[in-house]
Design an enzyme around this catalytic site. Structure first.
Site, PDB file in Angstrom:
ATOM      1  N   ARG A  36       0.710  -0.662   0.419  1.00 20.09           N
ATOM      2  CA  ARG A  36      -0.007   0.187   0.095  1.00 20.09           C
ATOM      3  C   ARG A  36       0.915   1.361  -0.224  1.00 20.09           C
ATOM      4  NH1 ARG A  36      -3.918  -2.337   4.757  1.00 20.09           N
ATOM      5  NH2 ARG A  36      -1.855  -3.809   5.193  1.00 20.09           N
ATOM      6  N   VAL A  60       6.091  -8.972  -1.299  1.00 19.38           N
ATOM      7  CA  VAL A  60       7.193  -9.926  -1.374  1.00 19.38           C
ATOM      8  C   VAL A  60       7.431 -11.390  -1.610  1.00 19.38           C
ATOM      9  CG1 VAL A  60       7.794  -8.619   1.135  1.00 19.38           C
ATOM     10  CG2 VAL A  60       5.506 -10.795   1.119  1.00 19.38           C
ATOM     11  N   TYR A 152      -1.668 -21.617   7.598  1.00 22.76           N
ATOM     12  CA  TYR A 152      -1.203 -20.575   8.397  1.00 22.76           C
ATOM     13  C   TYR A 152      -0.097 -21.221   9.877  1.00 22.76           C
ATOM     14  CZ  TYR A 152      -0.480 -16.456  11.375  1.00 22.76           C
ATOM     15  OH  TYR A 152       0.739 -15.416  11.883  1.00 22.76           O
ATOM     16  N   LYS A 156       4.298 -21.181   9.496  1.00 27.67           N
ATOM     17  CA  LYS A 156       4.976 -20.499  10.570  1.00 27.67           C
ATOM     18  C   LYS A 156       5.463 -21.111  11.754  1.00 27.67           C
ATOM     19  CE  LYS A 156       4.054 -15.870  10.427  1.00 27.67           C
ATOM     20  NZ  LYS A 156       4.920 -14.929  10.516  1.00 27.67           N
ATOM     21  N   GLY A 183       2.380 -13.865  20.435  1.00 26.97           N
ATOM     22  CA  GLY A 183       0.774 -14.034  20.910  1.00 26.97           C
ATOM     23  C   GLY A 183       0.429 -13.563  20.413  1.00 26.97           C
ATOM     24  N   PHE A 189      -4.499  -7.996  11.979  1.00 25.06           N
ATOM     25  CA  PHE A 189      -3.444  -9.199  11.310  1.00 25.06           C
ATOM     26  C   PHE A 189      -5.502 -10.076  11.165  1.00 25.06           C
ATOM     27  CE2 PHE A 189      -3.733 -13.908  13.292  1.00 25.06           C
ATOM     28  CZ  PHE A 189      -2.648 -14.104  12.608  1.00 25.06           C
TER      29      PHE A 189
END
Ligand code: NDP
Ligand code: 8X3
Length: 252
Positions: A36, A60, A152, A156, A183, A189
């Protein structure tokens, strides 16, 4: 002496935005990245009285865009001292049998491959100089797997493994490698995870005090300002009300 240069991916929002501001306020010149462009421009306006700010707007997950963006930097800006691999998101929260291939692709392409593409462009200079610091933003989702978090969490966990691999492979070159695993942090998000459903996103952070982006930015500043002989390799950071990915005291 010139300031150290930090490149922060995902600087248009949340943890990356707070990190960009914090590093700018603490003697770094910064390269801010994100898709953005308008947000990057207004951040550049806001911070340019504190430090030199360069903008790189790209996705990315597209290796050609990453390469082009890094190559477009003037030579003195290619000397990146700190790379903060932060860009990433969750897309969806579904049992594996109901998951969307589009969401899976987005998480693997951005969170894993995007981090690798950035690393591939920035690390060779660090190796040559035998100096540098890579900070990878993982997650508690990279340490534990929770119901419906499947892909997800896999992305990670991959970040966690890549971080460990980087630490080993770059050991001979005096390069610091750090994994920061938060956390629950209230940012954009959950809005992204739930595809703009604000009510569902806000509910994630109800009943307790979540972390805020500044908590992680303060930690990143601490990590990148330790003496030359100190590398903090792995940190997990919870809000006080959280004890595991799924144990959250929501009694407030
Ligand atoms: P935000 O949604 O607030 O920020 C995500 C950032 O990533 C934005 O700046 C976004 O920029 C950037 N980004 C996303 N996709 C791309 C892409 N394809 N190309 C370039 N940039 C991209 O979330 P957070 O600040 O919370 O997330 C930052 C990191 O922290 C992520 O890696 C996330 O997994 C991790 N994390 C977050 C936690 C939380 O609870 N919030 C907990 C643990 C880890 P733009 O859209 O402009 O491209
Ligand atoms: C973000 C934290 O618990 O929503 O990585 O997966 S969680």
């Amino acid at each position: 002496m010139s300031k150290r240069k930090a490149l922060i991916t995902g600087a248009t929002s949340g943890i990356g935005l707070a990190t960009a501001k914090t590093l700018a306020e603490n003697n770094f010149d910064i390269i801010i990245c994100g898709r953005r462009l308008e947000r990057l421009k207004s951040l550049q306006d806001e911070l340019s009285s504190l430090c030199e700010v360069k903008i790189l707007s790209f996705d990315v997950s597209r290796s050609n865009e990453v390469k082009k963006a890094i190559n477009s930097l003037p030579d003195d800006w290619k000397v990146i001292d700190v790379l903060v691999n932060n860009a990433g998101n969750a897309h969806g929260l579904s049992p594996i049998q109901d998951g969307s291939i589009e969401d899976w692709d987005a998480m693997i392409d951005i969170n894993v491959k995007g981090l690798l593409y950035m690393t591939k462009e920035v690390i060779p200079g660090m190796v040559e100089r035998e100096r540098g610091h890579v900070v990878n933003i993982g997650s508690i989702a990279g340490k534990e797997v929770y119901a419906n978090g499947n892909v997800y969490c896999a992305s990670k966990h991959a970040v966690d493994a890549i971080n460990k691999g980087m630490l080993l492979d770059l050991n001979a070159y005096n390069i610091k490698v750090t994994s920061i695993n938060p956390g629950l942090v209230e940012t954009e998000f959950s809005k992204v995870r739930f595809k703009g459903d604000e009510e569902r996103a806000n509910n994630v952070y109800k009943g307790f005090d979540p972390l805020v982006a500044q908590d992680i930015a303060d930690t990143i500043l601490f990590v990148v300002t330790r003496p030359a002989h100190v590398n903090i390799s792995d940190l997990t950071i919870f809000p006080t009300a959280q004890a595991s990915a799924t144990t959250v005291n929501k009694s407030k």
